[in-house]
Motif scaffolding. Structure first.
Motif, mmCIF file in Angstrom:
data_model
loop_
_atom_site.group_PDB
_atom_site.id
_atom_site.type_symbol
_atom_site.label_atom_id
_atom_site.label_comp_id
_atom_site.label_asym_id
_atom_site.label_seq_id
_atom_site.Cartn_x
_atom_site.Cartn_y
_atom_site.Cartn_z
ATOM 1 N N LYS A 23 10.292 -23.790 -99.083
ATOM 2 C CA LYS A 23 11.004 -25.043 -99.355
ATOM 3 C C LYS A 23 12.497 -24.899 -99.072
ATOM 4 O O LYS A 23 13.150 -25.835 -98.613
ATOM 5 C CB LYS A 23 10.768 -25.462 -100.806
ATOM 6 N N ARG A 24 13.041 -23.713 -99.335
ATOM 7 C CA ARG A 24 14.467 -23.459 -99.065
ATOM 8 C C ARG A 24 14.798 -23.633 -97.593
ATOM 9 O O ARG A 24 15.952 -23.842 -97.230
ATOM 10 C CB ARG A 24 14.854 -22.048 -99.509
ATOM 11 N N TYR A 25 13.788 -23.535 -96.744
ATOM 12 C CA TYR A 25 13.983 -23.658 -95.305
ATOM 13 C C TYR A 25 13.383 -24.949 -94.755
ATOM 14 O O TYR A 25 13.151 -25.070 -93.547
ATOM 15 C CB TYR A 25 13.414 -22.416 -94.590
ATOM 16 N N GLY A 26 13.135 -25.890 -95.637
ATOM 17 C CA GLY A 26 12.662 -27.200 -95.215
ATOM 18 C C GLY A 26 11.207 -27.234 -94.786
ATOM 19 O O GLY A 26 10.797 -28.122 -94.045
ATOM 20 N N ILE A 27 10.423 -26.274 -95.257
ATOM 21 C CA ILE A 27 9.005 -26.216 -94.888
ATOM 22 C C ILE A 27 8.184 -26.682 -96.082
ATOM 23 O O ILE A 27 8.136 -26.023 -97.118
ATOM 24 C CB ILE A 27 8.604 -24.799 -94.447
ATOM 25 N N ASP A 28 7.538 -27.820 -95.931
ATOM 26 C CA ASP A 28 6.753 -28.441 -96.998
ATOM 27 C C ASP A 28 5.426 -27.716 -97.191
ATOM 28 O O ASP A 28 4.797 -27.287 -96.225
ATOM 29 C CB ASP A 28 6.499 -29.913 -96.648
ATOM 30 N N LYS A 29 4.993 -27.620 -98.460
ATOM 31 C CA LYS A 29 3.738 -26.917 -98.732
ATOM 32 C C LYS A 29 2.534 -27.635 -98.130
ATOM 33 O O LYS A 29 1.494 -27.035 -97.941
ATOM 34 C CB LYS A 29 3.547 -26.683 -100.225
ATOM 35 N N PRO A 72 15.398 -20.108 -89.191
ATOM 36 C CA PRO A 72 15.802 -21.486 -88.907
ATOM 37 C C PRO A 72 15.242 -22.459 -89.941
ATOM 38 O O PRO A 72 14.247 -22.173 -90.596
ATOM 39 C CB PRO A 72 15.183 -21.746 -87.530
ATOM 40 N N MET A 73 15.885 -23.576 -90.073
ATOM 41 C CA MET A 73 15.367 -24.642 -90.922
ATOM 42 C C MET A 73 14.181 -25.287 -90.209
ATOM 43 O O MET A 73 14.159 -25.394 -88.992
ATOM 44 C CB MET A 73 16.435 -25.702 -91.196
#
Length: 93
Positions: A35-41, A77-78
């Motif tokens: 989540k810190r890298y903008g990756i949704d579960k 990367p985000m």
């Protein structure tokens, strides 16, 4: 073709390092890290687990299981950018 399997806690044997990895990681920790890298579960697992962030989390868990210090890489990367291909010892580039 990708083959995977699931280990049973009660029916399979686990090595000491496998148990340490289970203690060091976990779904909640992974999802918070991603989540810190903008990756949704909810992202497609084929995409989510092949990101640089997921690779870094795996490195973090491995280091914790081995009792080594770990520093979060600065090249994550985000978003859902794929991780670069890994070159393993003995493999040609």
């Amino acid at each position: 073709v990708h083959i995977s399997f699931v280990r049973s806690v009660g029916m399979d044997s686990w090595s000491a390092i496998q148990l340490k990895k289970m203690q060091a990681g976990g779904n909640a920790d992974l999802n918070n890290f991603l989540k810190r890298y903008g990756i949704d579960k909810g992202l497609d697992p084929k995409v989510k687990y092949n990101t640089r962030a997921a690779e870094a989390f795996k490195e973090k868990v491995q280091a914790a299981a081995e009792g080594r210090p770990w520093t979060c890489p600065t090249d994550i990367p985000m978003g859902s950018a794929p991780a670069p291909p890994q070159v393993r010892p003995g493999m040609a580039r």
